[in-house]
Design an enzyme around this catalytic site. Structure first.
Site, PDB file in Angstrom:
ATOM      1  N   GLU A   4       0.873  -1.185   0.000  1.00 42.17           N
ATOM      2  CA  GLU A   4       0.000   0.000   0.000  1.00 42.17           C
ATOM      3  C   GLU A   4       0.901   1.223   0.000  1.00 42.17           C
ATOM      4  O   GLU A   4       1.674   1.427   0.944  1.00 42.17           O
ATOM      5  CB  GLU A   4      -0.847   0.027   1.292  1.00 42.17           C
ATOM      6  CG  GLU A   4      -2.190  -0.607   1.214  1.00 42.17           C
ATOM      7  CD  GLU A   4      -3.008  -0.338   2.496  1.00 42.17           C
ATOM      8  OE1 GLU A   4      -2.784   0.689   3.172  1.00 42.17           O
ATOM      9  OE2 GLU A   4      -3.837  -1.198   2.814  1.00 42.17           O
ATOM     10  N   ASP A  13      -5.972   9.026  10.045  1.00 38.77           N
ATOM     11  CA  ASP A  13      -4.640   8.559  10.455  1.00 38.77           C
ATOM     12  C   ASP A  13      -4.282   8.998  11.862  1.00 38.77           C
ATOM     13  O   ASP A  13      -4.586  10.122  12.264  1.00 38.77           O
ATOM     14  CB  ASP A  13      -3.579   9.085   9.470  1.00 38.77           C
ATOM     15  CG  ASP A  13      -3.553   8.235   8.216  1.00 38.77           C
ATOM     16  OD1 ASP A  13      -3.842   8.750   7.121  1.00 38.77           O
ATOM     17  OD2 ASP A  13      -3.299   7.019   8.366  1.00 38.77           O
TER      18      ASP A  13
HETATM   19  O1  LIG Z   1      -1.344   2.000  10.627  1.00 36.00           O
HETATM   20  P1  LIG Z   1      -2.031   0.732  11.023  1.00 36.00           P
HETATM   21  O2  LIG Z   1      -2.714   0.858  12.389  1.00 36.00           O
HETATM   22  O3  LIG Z   1      -1.138  -0.492  10.914  1.00 36.00           O
HETATM   23  O4  LIG Z   1      -3.249   0.496   9.965  1.00 36.00           O
HETATM   24  C1  LIG Z   1      -2.977   0.274   8.556  1.00 36.00           C
HETATM   25  C2  LIG Z   1      -3.026   1.618   7.931  1.00 36.00           C
HETATM   26  O5  LIG Z   1      -1.816   2.298   8.250  1.00 36.00           O
HETATM   27  C3  LIG Z   1      -3.195   1.767   6.424  1.00 36.00           C
HETATM   28  O6  LIG Z   1      -3.968   0.756   5.833  1.00 36.00           O
HETATM   29  C4  LIG Z   1      -3.801   3.120   6.344  1.00 36.00           C
HETATM   30  C5  LIG Z   1      -3.071   4.274   6.311  1.00 36.00           C
HETATM   31  N1  LIG Z   1      -3.911   5.343   6.375  1.00 36.00           N
HETATM   32  C6  LIG Z   1      -5.218   4.889   6.498  1.00 36.00           C
HETATM   33  C7  LIG Z   1      -6.421   5.568   6.646  1.00 36.00           C
HETATM   34  C8  LIG Z   1      -7.605   4.827   6.749  1.00 36.00           C
HETATM   35  C9  LIG Z   1      -7.553   3.415   6.712  1.00 36.00           C
HETATM   36  C10 LIG Z   1      -6.327   2.704   6.577  1.00 36.00           C
HETATM   37  C11 LIG Z   1      -5.175   3.468   6.480  1.00 36.00           C
END
Ligand SMILES: O=P(O)(O)OC[C@@H](O)[C@@H](O)c1c[nH]c2ccccc12
Length: 269
Positions: free
Chosen positions: A49, A60
């Site tokens: 990603e 975030d």
């Molecule tokens: O950071 P985490 O808690 O590991 O979660 C994944 C996330 O970073 C990635 O999928 C993501 C980054 N920004 C987001 C905003 C909304 C949903 C998901 C995301």
């Protein structure tokens, strides 16, 4: 057929769970991001990603917010991130790339322009976390036209909206493990298993899970429940911890090795 479909078909044949890291493109700079993508692929990432830094990342937590600020200090735009994906393809990144962007940067760059560039740059899927499924028709039109998968998020609170959300999905469905924003956490939504079963019953597509997964125990728990696991903040935090090493040529490879070692510990069977 899209590289994402091939990847999940192969993983399902091998009964393996996809490891899907998230990193913010341009954090701390474009060339380091390219090296990080290579390192992630070598360390076992099945998809990546690639986050477009944004000034108002409402979903975030602080770790990714800070990463966005660092990347934006280099004035990285969504067009630069799409160009970075093209460079990654030329540099031997063969796993699927998912562009992760809030809606505003996509609109600013223009949907037709953005999707044409994505299709020419080897991007296989897109996630737009702040685009409700009810407003996603135009984006999904361009996705279908350019054979780019549209990957929606479903949350435990989505309940009766799970069906309309997953009906608009292609490639896979992204289940968020908790309410709130991204970021490492000790516990997840109470009935996470029940939530994932409900999503599983609503779609034939692979389902992946993300939000808060940051250590080997959590990772192993979710390999039993989902077809893929996203880890973002924990990796971005490791990058942040190693910025000093990554900024000096003499210690750059040590910084990269530290990111590699974190991934190795995360994925231990
Ligand atoms: O950071 P985490 O808690 O590991 O979660 C994944 C996330 O970073 C990635 O999928 C993501 C980054 N920004 C987001 C905003 C909304 C949903 C998901 C995301």
């Amino acid at each position: 057929m899209n590289l994402i479909d091939q990847t999940f078909e192969e993983l399902q044949r091998k009964q393996q769970t996809a490891f899907i890291p998230f990193i913010t493109a341009g954090d701390p700079d474009v060339s380091t991001t390219l090296d990080l993508m290579r390192q992630l692929q070598q360390s076992g990432a099945n998809l990546i990603e690639l986050g477009v830094p944004y000034s108002d990342p409402l979903a975030d937590g602080p770790v990714i917010q800070q990463a966005s600020i660092r990347a934006l200090s280099n004035h990285i735009t969504i067009v630069d991130v799409i160009g970075l994906a093209k460079q990654a393809r030329e540099a031997g990144i063969e796993i699927p790339l998912i562009l992760f962007t809030y809606y505003n940067p996509l609109l600013q760059a223009g949907l037709e322009n953005s999707f044409s560039l994505m299709a020419a740059s080897g991007i296989d899927g897109i996630i737009v976390p702040d685009l409700p499924v009810e407003e996603s028709d135009r984006v999904r039109f361009y996705c279908e036209h350019h054979n780019i998968h549209y990957i929606p998020l479903v949350a435990p609170t989505s309940q009766e909206r799970i069906r309309p959300i997953v009906d608009g999905a292609s490639g896979f469905v992204y289940c968020v493990s908790s309410l709130g924003v991204t970021g490492q956490r000790k516990n997840f939504y109470g009935d996470i298993e029940e939530f994932l079963v409900k999503v599983r019953e609503s779609t034939h597509l692979p389902i992946i899970i993300g939000f808060g997964i940051s250590d080997n125990n959590q990772y192993k728990r979710f390999t039993k429940l989902a077809d893929g696991i996203v880890v973002g903040s924990a990796i971005v935090h490791t990058i942040e911890e190693n910025l000093g090493l990554l900024k000096q040529p003499a210690t750059y490879s040590q910084g990269m090795d530290n990111v590699r070692d974190f991934i190795t510990r995360l994925l231990e069977v």
